[in-house]
Design a protein around this motif. Sequence first.
Motif, short mmCIF file in Angstrom:
data_model
loop_
_atom_site.label_atom_id
_atom_site.label_comp_id
_atom_site.label_asym_id
_atom_site.label_seq_id
_atom_site.Cartn_x
_atom_site.Cartn_y
_atom_site.Cartn_z
N ALA A 70 27.53 37.68 44.00
CA ALA A 70 27.92 38.97 43.38
C ALA A 70 28.14 39.94 44.27
N ARG A 74 31.47 41.90 45.46
CA ARG A 74 31.78 43.60 45.49
C ARG A 74 32.23 43.86 46.90
N GLN A 90 40.22 44.82 42.13
CA GLN A 90 39.97 44.60 40.63
C GLN A 90 39.45 43.19 40.42
N PHE A 93 35.86 42.87 42.11
CA PHE A 93 35.01 43.56 40.93
C PHE A 93 34.66 42.85 39.63
N ALA A 94 35.81 42.28 39.28
CA ALA A 94 35.74 41.55 37.96
C ALA A 94 34.77 40.17 38.32
N ALA A 96 32.59 39.89 40.40
CA ALA A 96 31.09 40.18 40.43
C ALA A 96 30.55 40.56 39.41
N ARG A 97 31.15 41.18 38.11
CA ARG A 97 30.78 41.61 36.98
C ARG A 97 30.15 40.10 36.23
N THR A 98 31.46 39.05 36.26
CA THR A 98 31.35 37.76 35.77
C THR A 98 30.03 37.17 36.12
N GLN A 100 27.46 38.22 37.69
CA GLN A 100 26.10 38.73 36.97
C GLN A 100 25.78 38.72 35.60
N SER A 101 26.65 38.30 34.77
CA SER A 101 26.68 38.26 33.35
C SER A 101 25.69 36.99 32.95
#
Length: 101
Positions: A70, A74, A90, A93-94, A96-98, A100-101
């Motif tokens: 992640a 980033r 984008q 960053f998406a 990284a968010r995925t 982390q979920s």
Amino acid sequence: MLQSVAFLLWSASARAANCPETYTIEQLNAMLDSAESAYRNLDDGYPAIAQKVVDALPCMADLVPRETAARLHREVGLQQMMAKQEPKAQQAFAAARTIQS
């Protein structure tokens, strides 16, 4: 989830790359720390420091854990933003968010 799996598979296959040296997770995290610090401090050397992180990826001795993956995404997002590549930023960053979920 798919992106994190893809990253791990890429990381595993990249281990076969011909590298003069390999890096540990601890070394990679230290490089990420340096890159993040350079970005926060508006260091002119940030692009070169951040590029070292990317260059180390094919030379990893171990699989990259989720939290480090992640951070890597980033970091790539920041690099893409600086390069004015908004769609790629984008995506990073998406990812990284995925992860982390």
